[in-house]
Scaffold this motif. Structure first.
Motif, PDB file in Angstrom:
ATOM      1  N   ARG A 110      -1.363  -1.986   9.955  1.00  0.00           N
ATOM      2  CA  ARG A 110      -0.675  -2.634   8.798  1.00  0.00           C
ATOM      3  C   ARG A 110       0.772  -2.177   8.225  1.00  0.00           C
ATOM      4  N   PRO A 111       1.758  -2.089   9.007  1.00  0.00           N
ATOM      5  CA  PRO A 111       3.092  -1.618   8.536  1.00  0.00           C
ATOM      6  C   PRO A 111       3.383  -2.381   7.342  1.00  0.00           C
ATOM      7  N   ASP A 112       2.892  -3.264   7.049  1.00  0.00           N
ATOM      8  CA  ASP A 112       3.376  -4.112   5.935  1.00  0.00           C
ATOM      9  C   ASP A 112       2.941  -3.539   4.661  1.00  0.00           C
ATOM     10  N   LEU A 113       1.943  -2.980   4.862  1.00  0.00           N
ATOM     11  CA  LEU A 113       1.391  -2.324   3.519  1.00  0.00           C
ATOM     12  C   LEU A 113       1.809  -1.071   3.113  1.00  0.00           C
ATOM     13  N   VAL A 114       2.679  -0.498   3.984  1.00  0.00           N
ATOM     14  CA  VAL A 114       3.336   0.874   3.675  1.00  0.00           C
ATOM     15  C   VAL A 114       4.129   0.811   2.294  1.00  0.00           C
ATOM     16  N   GLY A 115       3.774   1.694   1.367  1.00  0.00           N
ATOM     17  CA  GLY A 115       4.417   1.777  -0.018  1.00  0.00           C
ATOM     18  C   GLY A 115       3.693   1.277  -0.938  1.00  0.00           C
ATOM     19  N   THR A 116       2.384   0.640  -0.719  1.00  0.00           N
ATOM     20  CA  THR A 116       1.445  -0.042  -1.400  1.00  0.00           C
ATOM     21  C   THR A 116       0.213   0.646  -1.704  1.00  0.00           C
ATOM     22  N   PRO A 117      -0.679   0.520  -2.598  1.00  0.00           N
ATOM     23  CA  PRO A 117      -1.932   1.106  -2.889  1.00  0.00           C
ATOM     24  C   PRO A 117      -2.920   0.468  -1.758  1.00  0.00           C
ATOM     25  N   VAL A 118      -3.392   1.419  -0.913  1.00  0.00           N
ATOM     26  CA  VAL A 118      -4.505   0.912   0.132  1.00  0.00           C
ATOM     27  C   VAL A 118      -5.603   1.910  -0.009  1.00  0.00           C
ATOM     28  N   VAL A 119      -6.811   1.152  -0.102  1.00  0.00           N
ATOM     29  CA  VAL A 119      -8.077   2.175  -0.136  1.00  0.00           C
ATOM     30  C   VAL A 119      -8.979   1.677   1.276  1.00  0.00           C
TER      31      VAL A 119
ATOM     32  N   ALA B  43      -2.365   4.519  -4.255  1.00  0.00           N
ATOM     33  CA  ALA B  43      -3.639   4.389  -5.141  1.00  0.00           C
ATOM     34  C   ALA B  43      -4.330   5.452  -5.844  1.00  0.00           C
ATOM     35  N   ARG B  44      -3.658   6.616  -5.222  1.00  0.00           N
ATOM     36  CA  ARG B  44      -4.444   7.905  -5.989  1.00  0.00           C
ATOM     37  C   ARG B  44      -3.690   7.949  -7.353  1.00  0.00           C
ATOM     38  N   ARG B  45      -2.500   7.530  -7.436  1.00  0.00           N
ATOM     39  CA  ARG B  45      -1.934   7.599  -8.982  1.00  0.00           C
ATOM     40  C   ARG B  45      -2.881   6.803  -9.855  1.00  0.00           C
TER      41      ARG B  45
ATOM     42  N   ALA C 126     -13.410   2.262  -7.596  1.00  0.00           N
ATOM     43  CA  ALA C 126     -12.182   2.186  -6.974  1.00  0.00           C
ATOM     44  C   ALA C 126     -11.451   0.889  -7.257  1.00  0.00           C
ATOM     45  N   ARG C 127     -12.320  -0.406  -7.167  1.00  0.00           N
ATOM     46  CA  ARG C 127     -11.611  -1.629  -7.353  1.00  0.00           C
ATOM     47  C   ARG C 127     -11.302  -1.721  -8.861  1.00  0.00           C
ATOM     48  N   ARG C 128     -12.144  -1.217  -9.954  1.00  0.00           N
ATOM     49  CA  ARG C 128     -11.594  -1.232 -11.279  1.00  0.00           C
ATOM     50  C   ARG C 128     -10.309  -0.605 -11.820  1.00  0.00           C
ATOM     51  N   LEU C 129     -10.466   0.626 -11.134  1.00  0.00           N
ATOM     52  CA  LEU C 129      -9.215   1.422 -11.564  1.00  0.00           C
ATOM     53  C   LEU C 129      -7.858   0.909 -10.915  1.00  0.00           C
ATOM     54  N   CYS C 130      -7.935   0.378  -9.710  1.00  0.00           N
ATOM     55  CA  CYS C 130      -6.908  -0.246  -9.039  1.00  0.00           C
ATOM     56  C   CYS C 130      -7.021  -1.590  -8.429  1.00  0.00           C
ATOM     57  N   PRO C 131      -6.894  -2.605  -9.176  1.00  0.00           N
ATOM     58  CA  PRO C 131      -7.460  -3.961  -8.622  1.00  0.00           C
ATOM     59  C   PRO C 131      -6.565  -4.735  -7.767  1.00  0.00           C
ATOM     60  N   THR C 132      -5.121  -3.757  -7.783  1.00  0.00           N
ATOM     61  CA  THR C 132      -4.192  -4.601  -6.585  1.00  0.00           C
ATOM     62  C   THR C 132      -4.257  -3.768  -5.474  1.00  0.00           C
ATOM     63  N   ALA C 133      -5.090  -2.822  -5.311  1.00  0.00           N
ATOM     64  CA  ALA C 133      -5.215  -2.078  -3.787  1.00  0.00           C
ATOM     65  C   ALA C 133      -5.791  -3.286  -2.893  1.00  0.00           C
TER      66      ALA C 133
END
Length: 408
Positions: free
Chosen positions: A43-52, A68-70, A82-89
């Motif tokens: 999924r190269p389209d997700l590079v630079g975004t939060p991914v879990v 995502a670790r940030r 994890a979903r609560r901490l980073c809902p946009t992941a």
């Protein structure tokens, strides 16, 4: 392509190819956010975004990108948190076959540089590059070459620590993350260590850290400047001396070349289904003896003992235990396999097959062995060697455990 180097002015060690890496022939190479990085190849389209990467809502996080670790997401965290901490992941399901394939490619890169490679897991390994310096250049240069090749051939990044000992090299790779290289010159090992918290010391878990805090010890420098006798009183003989040595940069462990062969094992299909634990224990002894003898014949020892059990309905399960040290001793392998079997708590279940396997193999001659307080000079390892010599002279099975002399 030349990988960038990440200066760390907050770390009192070197960080580039210009540093003095004389004698720093131990490298620790660690892939950056390994599972997540491999998933991004899909999924190269997700590079630079939060991914879990992880399982369902009740599962745990296997890996997370640094984006995502940030938000505080980390491995082993419940997915719900994890979903609560980073809902946009973006949450991706794991593909373990891809991780194994990429890991094999990475290890092949390592072994093309030096045969002395000690993998710790799919995504990290120690390397001893002392034999490659004349051919490939300085240890730091070799670390840079490894980073370039892993990026070019596998499409993922890694961080490299270069030092004179395993302990410091592993700390250095962690400090270099992500996508960095950190050299800790031998002469600057102690300043590098003394700037760290006590939790950085190998073997310091939560309870040990609490015990150190009760002694008023917060940093590695505090531990180093505490009398050994004080540490021994507060932590025990082995732990106190071990931590004091590490605090001064003393680590005698060598990089052990792990044999590429994955495992050595034996298994037995019963002529009829068996439900008597005593017969199973006896068969486990036979299989442990056979497995250990094969390991000794090949000059290797293993660190993980695996038990395989197949039931009458062909359902098969495995259980494993990783030992503190590698072994080729029949008694140790059998005791571990027997404990694994007893822990299953089978109530007269009918078994069709049992097996014993030894994994995490390395050359036994180079595998360090920790002496145990009060241990006899000669013991079961020497007894096994005597059995091997008798077998070579009089034939296999000429000397056997008494339990195996008569088959019921």
């Amino acid at each position: 392509m030349s990988r960038r180097q990440v200066p760390r002015p907050d770390v009192p060690g070197g960080w580039g190819l210009g540093d003095d890496d004389t004698g720093c022939t131990v490298l620790h190479v660690d892939m950056d956010a390994f599972y997540a990085s491999v998933e991004l190849l899909r999924r190269p389209d997700l590079v630079g975004t939060p991914v879990v990467v992880g399982g369902g809502e009740r599962g745990v996080v296997l890996s997370a990108t640094y984006e995502a670790r940030r938000f505080g997401v980390h491995a082993a965290m419940p997915m719900s948190r994890a979903r609560r901490l980073c809902p946009t992941a973006t949450v991706l399901a794991p593909h373990h076959e891809d991780y194994a394939r990429v890991s094999a490619g990475v290890m092949e890169v390592f072994r093309s540089v030096t045969p002395v490679v000690e993998p710790l897991s799919l995504d990290e390994a120690f390397l001893d590059v002392s034999g490659a310096v004349r051919r490939l250049g300085s240890p730091a240069r070799i670390g840079q070459v490894l980073r370039d090749r892993v990026a070019d051939e596998q499409g993922i990044t890694c961080s490299v620590g270069v030092a004179s000992t395993k302990f410091v090299a592993k700390l250095a790779s962690g400090a270099a993350k992500p996508d960095g290289l950190l050299v800790v010159p031998h002469a600057r090992t102690v300043p590098f260590l003394h700037s760290l918290p006590v939790g950085a010391l190998w073997g310091v878990g939560e309870r040990t850290e609490e015990a150190l805090a009760r002694l008023g010890l917060r940093t590695v420098a505090d531990v180093a400047h505490t009398p050994v006798a004080t540490l021994v009183r507060g932590l025990g003989e082995a732990t106190g001396r071990h931590l004091h040595a590490l605090a001064w940069g003393r680590d005698e462990r060598r990089v052990v070349a792990v044999v590429p062969e994955r495992s050595i094992g034996s298994e037995e299909t019963f002529s009829r289904d068996v439900d008597d634990p005593r017969l199973v224990h006896r068969e486990l002894l036979r299989l442990a003896e056979r497995t250990a003898a094969r390991a000794r014949a090949r000059g290797v020892a293993g660190r993980t003992v695996v038990l395989k059990v197949r039931f009458a309905d062909f359902t098969t399960i495995t259980r494993s235990r990783t030992l503190r040290e590698r072994t080729d001793v029949t008694r140790e392998i059998h005791a571990t396999a027997r404990d694994l079997f007893d822990a299953l708590g089978l109530d007269r279940a009918r078994l069709r097959l049992v097996g014993v396997r030894l994994e995490g193999l390395a050359e036994s001659a180079t595998s360090p062995r920790q002496l145990v307080l009060g241990e006899r000079t000669h013991g079961w390892r020497e007894a096994d060697s005597a059995v091997d010599r008798a077998g070579a002279r009089f034939g296999a099975g000429s000397v056997r455990p008494a339990t195996l002399l008569h088959r019921p």
